[in-house]
Write an enzyme that holds these catalytic residues in place. Structure first.
Site, mmCIF file in Angstrom:
data_model
loop_
_atom_site.group_PDB
_atom_site.id
_atom_site.type_symbol
_atom_site.label_atom_id
_atom_site.label_comp_id
_atom_site.label_asym_id
_atom_site.label_seq_id
_atom_site.Cartn_x
_atom_site.Cartn_y
_atom_site.Cartn_z
ATOM 1 N N CYS A 1 -4.458 -3.224 3.039
ATOM 2 C CA CYS A 1 -4.606 -2.460 4.267
ATOM 3 C C CYS A 1 -5.536 -3.110 5.404
ATOM 4 C CB CYS A 1 -3.976 -1.376 4.622
ATOM 5 S SG CYS A 1 -3.229 -1.313 6.060
ATOM 6 N N GLU B 1 0.874 -1.295 0.055
ATOM 7 C CA GLU B 1 0.094 0.115 0.193
ATOM 8 C C GLU B 1 0.706 1.433 -0.399
ATOM 9 O OE1 GLU B 1 -1.523 0.799 3.935
ATOM 10 O OE2 GLU B 1 -3.052 1.658 3.109
HETATM 11 N N1 ING Z 1 -3.180 0.420 8.691
HETATM 12 C C1 ING Z 1 -3.881 -0.208 10.021
HETATM 13 C C2 ING Z 1 -4.352 -1.743 9.300
HETATM 14 O O1 ING Z 1 -5.244 -2.183 9.630
HETATM 15 C C3 ING Z 1 -4.529 -0.401 11.943
HETATM 16 C C4 ING Z 1 -4.295 0.290 10.921
HETATM 17 C C5 ING Z 1 -3.074 -0.050 12.343
HETATM 18 C C6 ING Z 1 -5.560 -1.080 12.076
HETATM 19 C C7 ING Z 1 -3.751 -1.282 14.304
HETATM 20 C C8 ING Z 1 -5.843 -1.573 13.294
HETATM 21 C C9 ING Z 1 -4.818 -1.798 14.500
HETATM 22 O O2 ING Z 1 -3.790 -2.552 9.384
HETATM 23 C C10 ING Z 1 -3.407 1.129 7.888
HETATM 24 N N2 ING Z 1 -3.071 1.508 6.810
HETATM 25 O O3 ING Z 1 -4.951 0.687 7.347
#
Ligand code: ING
Length: 311
Positions: free
Chosen positions: A172, A47
Site C-alpha cells: 500500500c 493488503e
Molecule cells: N492507505 C493509503 C495509501 O497509501 C493514503 C493511505 C491514502 C495515503 C490517500 C495518501 C493518500 O494508499 C494505506 N493503507 O496505506
C-alpha cells in the site's frame, strides 16, 4: 526462451465488518478458479485481504483489535485457499494482519506473504511505511490508525528467486515512496507485488481526493519505469462500512505502461501475460545502476529524515 508469467490481479470488493473470513475465502477461491481458467501462474490478493479495513476505527479493547489479526498462516479459515492454489499450481501474494507471539512478546504487523506454485512459503514482508496517525483524531470522517495498530516492518524489502524470476513485495503506502522500489531494484527485481486499501477521501488533504486513481497509477508507473520492473498493484475497494476505497488495480510493465487495469470496484480478476525479460533493455541502458548511479552523492537520502530548507 521467454519467461512469460501470466499474472492475475485479484481485486476484492468491500469486506464489511460482519463478513466472516470464510465468506471472504470463498470469494478468493472464485477468483482463483477464474485465474486457473485463464492459465494464471500467479495471483495477487490485496493488503489486509481477510477483513474489513479496521484501522478506520478507534478501538481501545485489545481483544477487539486482535480479532482482526491472524495468529497463524495458513489458519483453518485460510487453509482452503492454500490447498486450492497448490492443487491448481498457482502461486499467490496474500496480505493480512499478523500477530506474532514469540520469546514472550506479542508483535503486530501489516504483513504479506508469497507462496509459490508448489505451495511453498517463499517469503514474508512487513509493511514499513505506515501512514495515518497513532492517536484518536475525532475530527476525521474516519480514522487511519495504522501507526497505532501495527509496528514498523523489520524485514526490509527482500527479493526472492522463485517461479522463474526475481520477485519482491511491498504494501500500500510503500508504493508511494521511490525508496521502496529502488531497494528492490538494487537486488535486480523483475516483478514487485503489492496490495492496497486506499480510502478515496484523505481527511487532512481533501483536495487530493479527485486525484486518487491518478496518484495510485503514477506512483506505481514511476517505480516500475525507474527500476525496470513489473509492478502489480491490487486493491480491496468499494464502500466498506460507509467508507469508499478506490479500485484501479493495475498491472504495469517495466516500460512504465499500464497493461491492464480493473474497471469495477468489486471482486474482479485483471489478467496480463508478463514477459520477465521486458526490463532487460532498460537495466542494460537507461537504468544500468552500476554504470550510472552515484551513491556517494546520495547520502542525504539516507542520513536526512525530514526536509531541511536552506536559511
Ligand atoms: N492507505 C493509503 C495509501 O497509501 C493514503 C493511505 C491514502 C495515503 C490517500 C495518501 C493518500 O494508499 C494505506 N493503507 O496505506
Amino acid at each position: 526462451m521467454t519467461r512469460i508469467v501470466t499474472v492475475g490481479a485479484a481485486q476484492l470488493g468491500p469486506i464489511q465488518r460482519a463478513d466472516s473470513r470464510a465468506s471472504v475465502v470463498r470469494r478468493m477461491l472464485d477468483l482463483l478458479r477464474q485465474a486457473h481458467e485463464h492459465g494464471c501462474d500467479l495471483v495477487v490478493f490485496p493488503e489486509l485481504a481477510l477483513t474489513t479495513f479496521f484501522p478506520r476505527w478507534w478501538m481501545e479493547d485489545q481483544e477487539e483489535i486482535d480479532s482482526f489479526f491472524e495468529r497463524e498462516m495458513p489458519s483453518n479459515e485460510t487453509a482452503p485457499l492454500f490447498n486450492e492454489a497448490q492443487a491448481k499450481g498457482i502461486g499467490f501474494y496474500l496480505g493480512f494482519a499478523e500477530l506474532e507471539r514469540a520469546n514472550g512478546r506479542t508483535r503486530r504487523f501489516n504483513t504479506a506473504i508469497l507462496v509459490d506454485k508448489s505451495g511453498k512459503h517463499v517469503g514474508k514482508y512487513r509493511k514499513i511505511h505506515l501512514p495515518g496517525h497513532a492517536e484518536h483524531e475525532p475530527w476525521r470522517a474516519f480514522q487511519h490508525l495504522e501507526k497505532r495498530y501495527f509496528e514498523i516492518g523489520d524485514l526490509g524489502w527482500p527479493v526472492w528467486r522463485s517461479m522463474g524470476g526475481l520477485y519482491g513485495m511491498c504494501i500500500c503506502n510503500d508504493r508511494r515512496w521511490p525508496e521502496t522500489y529502488r531497494t528492490m531494484g538494487l537486488q535486480g527485481v523483475e516483478m514487485v507485488l503489492l496490495g492496497y486499501n486506499t480510502p478515496r477521501h484523505n481527511p487532512p488533504a481533501p483536495d487530493h481526493d479527485r486525484l486518487s486513481e491518478f496518484h495510485n497509477q503514477l506512483s506505481m508507473q514511476g517505480g516500475a519505469y525507474a527500476n525496470a520492473t513489473w509492478v502489480v498493484g491490487v486493491a480491496k475497494c468499494g464502500i466498506e462500512e460507509g467508507c469508499e476505497m478506490i479500485g484501479n488495480s493495475s498491472i504495469i510493465a517495466p516500460t512504465g505502461e499500464v497493461v491492464a487495469q480493473a474497471l469495477t470496484q468489486d471482486d474482479e480478476l485483471v489478467i496480463a501475460r508478463c514477459d520477465l525479460d521486458l526490463g532487460k533493455s532498460y537495466k542494460a541502458t537507461t537504468f544500468n545502476f552500476e554504470r550510472h548511479r552515484q551513491p556517494d552523492q546520495y547520502r542525504m537520502i539516507v542520513e536526512r529524515k525530514g526536509a531541511v530548507a536552506p536559511e
